[in-house]
Design a protein around this motif. Structure first.
Motif, PDB file in Angstrom:
ATOM      1  N   ALA A  85       0.831  -1.208   0.000  1.00 21.28           N
ATOM      2  CA  ALA A  85       0.000   0.000   0.000  1.00 21.28           C
ATOM      3  C   ALA A  85       0.859   1.250   0.000  1.00 21.28           C
ATOM      4  O   ALA A  85       0.566   2.225  -0.716  1.00 21.28           O
ATOM      5  CB  ALA A  85      -0.925  -0.019   1.220  1.00 21.28           C
ATOM      6  N   VAL A  86       1.930   1.254   0.764  1.00 21.57           N
ATOM      7  CA  VAL A  86       2.822   2.414   0.814  1.00 21.57           C
ATOM      8  C   VAL A  86       3.502   2.630  -0.540  1.00 21.57           C
ATOM      9  O   VAL A  86       3.600   3.755  -1.030  1.00 21.57           O
ATOM     10  CB  VAL A  86       3.875   2.246   1.923  1.00 21.57           C
ATOM     11  CG1 VAL A  86       4.956   3.325   1.822  1.00 21.57           C
ATOM     12  CG2 VAL A  86       3.210   2.298   3.291  1.00 21.57           C
ATOM     13  N   ALA A  87       3.959   1.544  -1.156  1.00 21.17           N
ATOM     14  CA  ALA A  87       4.610   1.656  -2.456  1.00 21.17           C
ATOM     15  C   ALA A  87       3.660   2.236  -3.504  1.00 21.17           C
ATOM     16  O   ALA A  87       4.064   3.078  -4.330  1.00 21.17           O
ATOM     17  CB  ALA A  87       5.117   0.282  -2.902  1.00 21.17           C
ATOM     18  N   GLN A  88       2.397   1.813  -3.462  1.00 19.90           N
ATOM     19  CA  GLN A  88       1.424   2.343  -4.408  1.00 19.90           C
ATOM     20  C   GLN A  88       1.171   3.830  -4.177  1.00 19.90           C
ATOM     21  O   GLN A  88       1.033   4.615  -5.130  1.00 19.90           O
ATOM     22  CB  GLN A  88       0.110   1.568  -4.293  1.00 19.90           C
ATOM     23  CG  GLN A  88       0.206   0.144  -4.825  1.00 19.90           C
ATOM     24  CD  GLN A  88      -1.087  -0.629  -4.630  1.00 19.90           C
ATOM     25  OE1 GLN A  88      -1.930  -0.257  -3.828  1.00 19.90           O
ATOM     26  NE2 GLN A  88      -1.233  -1.724  -5.361  1.00 19.90           N
ATOM     27  N   LEU A  89       1.115   4.240  -2.918  1.00 23.92           N
ATOM     28  CA  LEU A  89       0.907   5.648  -2.618  1.00 23.92           C
ATOM     29  C   LEU A  89       2.085   6.496  -3.086  1.00 23.92           C
ATOM     30  O   LEU A  89       1.900   7.602  -3.605  1.00 23.92           O
ATOM     31  CB  LEU A  89       0.693   5.833  -1.108  1.00 23.92           C
ATOM     32  CG  LEU A  89      -0.663   5.375  -0.563  1.00 23.92           C
ATOM     33  CD1 LEU A  89      -0.667   5.461   0.962  1.00 23.92           C
ATOM     34  CD2 LEU A  89      -1.782   6.227  -1.144  1.00 23.92           C
TER      35      LEU A  89
END
Length: 249
Positions: free
Chosen positions: A100-104
């Motif tokens: 999720a962090v990488a996508q953000l």
């Protein structure tokens, strides 16, 4: 902090003026914000603010997620088992969080900030609730093992060879794990000694055991030396076994 979290640990902290006041005064009021520091792989260092939520990543794999406490559906009091201490996070949860962090980081600039704030809040809820459930499960398991250890001690108090090693072997756990179960300032050996003295007090105060000598009672409680028994009893109770027996009568 970065090194401490490299293994996938989570630290939950409180921030804001109320948190500082609580730390100084011992007050129990809820803080303004909750911070989650989680060690997980991140592609780059960055810092974003989305409404009243923020996300920061550091080289080496540390993510700091800050959300307002008032917007969480889980109360601050419920979070206390997680607060200000490293908590192990399951690999599956770390993977979901890291993804999720990488996508953000890759697409956050093109997404609506208000929607991202809700997304970060939900991500914080997921991490907190999952970690809290795992921590409570571990605590329940530890408490069950602790009760087993105490029951074994109580059943074998009369055996002078009772030791931490024997208890650990009987429970099929390591001595290190046993010591962790009783990491409350008293320790295993001291707990055995206290339990033996408590058993001695019960025997000394029992009218049915009035004919039994002090030396016999000391052996019944696992003491091989009556002098050592009397010394230990007086140190813990404040009087000798004989004085205790006379007063109990």
């Amino acid at each position: 902090m970065r090194q401490e979290l490299a293994g996938g640990l989570l630290i939950v902290r409180a921030s804001g003026a109320d948190a500082v006041k609580a730390a100084l005064t011992g007050a129990q009021s809820a803080p303004e914000r909750i911070q989650l520091l989680l060690g997980c792989p991140v592609p780059q260092a960055a810092a974003f603010s989305f409404g009243d939520c923020s996300l920061q990543t550091q080289p080496g794999g540390v993510v700091l997620l800050t959300v307002p406490e008032a917007r969480l559906t889980i109360g601050f009091a419920e979070l206390r088992p997680l607060m200000f201490q490293p908590v192990e996070v399951a690999p599956a949860l770390r993977s979901v969080f890291a993804g999720a962090v990488a996508q953000l980081l890759a697409a956050g600039h093109a997404l609506d900030p208000h929607g991202l704030a809700h997304h970060l809040l939900g991500l914080a809820e997921l991490v907190l609730r999952s970690a809290l459930r795992s921590e409570l499960d571990r605590s329940d398991a530890a408490e069950a093992r602790r009760r087993e250890a105490v029951a074994y001690m109580r059943a074998h108090l009369a055996d002078p060879t009772l030791s931490a090693e024997r208890i650990a072997d009987a429970l099929f756990i390591s001595r290190r794990r046993l010591y962790q179960l009783f990491d409350d300032g008293q320790g295993v050996s001291e707990r055995i000694r206290v339990m033996r003295i408590e058993k001695a007090k019960a025997l000394l105060a029992d009218p049915a055991k009035a004919a039994r000598g002090i030396a016999e009672i000391s052996r019944d409680c696992g003491f091989t030396n009556a002098t050592h028994f009397s010394r230990s009893f007086r140190k813990l109770v404040g009087e000798t076994p004989r004085e205790f027996r006379e007063r109990a009568r």
